[in-house]
Design an enzyme around this catalytic site. Sequence first.
Site, short mmCIF file in Angstrom:
data_model
loop_
_atom_site.label_atom_id
_atom_site.label_comp_id
_atom_site.label_asym_id
_atom_site.label_seq_id
_atom_site.Cartn_x
_atom_site.Cartn_y
_atom_site.Cartn_z
N HIS A 151 0.79 -1.24 0.00
CA HIS A 151 0.00 0.00 0.00
C HIS A 151 0.82 1.29 0.00
CE1 HIS A 151 -0.51 0.86 4.62
NE2 HIS A 151 0.65 0.29 4.38
N HIS A 152 2.14 1.20 0.22
CA HIS A 152 2.99 2.39 0.10
C HIS A 152 3.60 2.54 -1.29
CE1 HIS A 152 2.71 3.19 4.33
NE2 HIS A 152 3.37 2.09 4.69
N ALA A 153 3.56 1.51 -2.11
CA ALA A 153 4.22 1.55 -3.42
C ALA A 153 3.51 2.56 -4.33
CB ALA A 153 4.21 0.17 -4.06
#
Length: 420
Positions: A151-153
């Site tokens: 979810h941070h990519a």
Amino acid sequence: MPRKFGETLAAGRVEPAKRVGYAYDVRMKHHFDLEDHDDPHPEDPRRIYWIYDILERAGCLKLMRSVSVRPVTDTQILRVHSRSYLEKLKQTELMEKSTLLEAQEEYESVTLCTASHYCARLSAGGLLGLCTEVVKGQLDSGLAIIRPPGHHACQNRAMGFCLLNNVAIAIRELQTHGLVDRVLVVDWDVHHGNGIQEAFYSDDSVLYFSLHRFEGGDFFPTGGAGDMDKVGKDRGRGFNINVPWAADGVGDGDYMYAFKRLLLPVAREYMPDLIVVACGFDAATCDPIGMCNVSPECYGAMTAMLRGVCSKVVLSLEGGYNLDAIANSALGCVKALLGIRWSAGLVPQAASFNAYATLSEAEINGVQTGKLVYEAGWLALPKWDPAVEVPECVRAQPSELGKQVVDRVAGEVGRYWQSL
């Protein structure tokens, strides 16, 4: 001749169809920290096995169907990520250790090895395969036990242990083939899912709802992207809802209040075709990074509440760095998907998280200890009787600071939602 699921056994008892799925592939353990020797990296390869193992010991996997895990293609990745970033990721497969260590320094909180690129493709592919079976009606719901997380990519970079944005890739692929119109993404990882927000910030076909530690932008990922005033733009205005916790220590009462005051009314108004949970367990009690107090029972209750909005719910593992806590929390979620209630007095307590190997079978298994035969209708969601059966976490009261945050968010986004 072997019995088929759903075939009557005797006296009205049936063997239930396997309508809850899971995606798991041991090959995802091959992504690891090259400098991980005596001090394991928080995003430990054992994370997925710890969850798989407790589900197996609890008898849950016997009631679920395994979904094949296939790596995502370049075309599917490029719907979310740039070609230049994908080419950089591909190059890591041929790098020597020293070059890999240099390459990972280009990103924030990222580890790379020669298997990382392929594992990231498997991770995204596991979620995509599970979501596809759910939206096509072959399954009702499921859990993707995958890593590395996603979810941070972002479009052009890896970040925060994440290489490919699993949730965004899966949703874009489903939309491309016309399998879903409206998707609700609930991100209860303790960190803000900046990559998911970036992917859908101008899009009203995806409602993104994130609960996360924020602390004025000082908690990872730092900056203002996770603040409550970030509500989306253009067509997506009002479809991005951030609940930025002001401090650590938030617990069941705060999450239940956010669900009841904000998420459930908006979700019912939105009427999603599919709910995807960015299912990090780093807000769980005893997590060394999250430093919060969400119980396994609460994760299960949140899962059950989402099923009350839309029967098609897919949970996708994100963070969570205490192996015992993520195992028990995942078990709570899966029991909710299967419609199994916790047995009174058997909800794992925080003290147990430090001694997984010593947990009794009763503590692990709860109500259904390895049984394969159930009364007809056992898959129905529990009807919570407010006087008797409501889980303790649902009755928990929010902290004063947590309540203030949720109420302020309601004021911020209320102009976009009649239900608020």
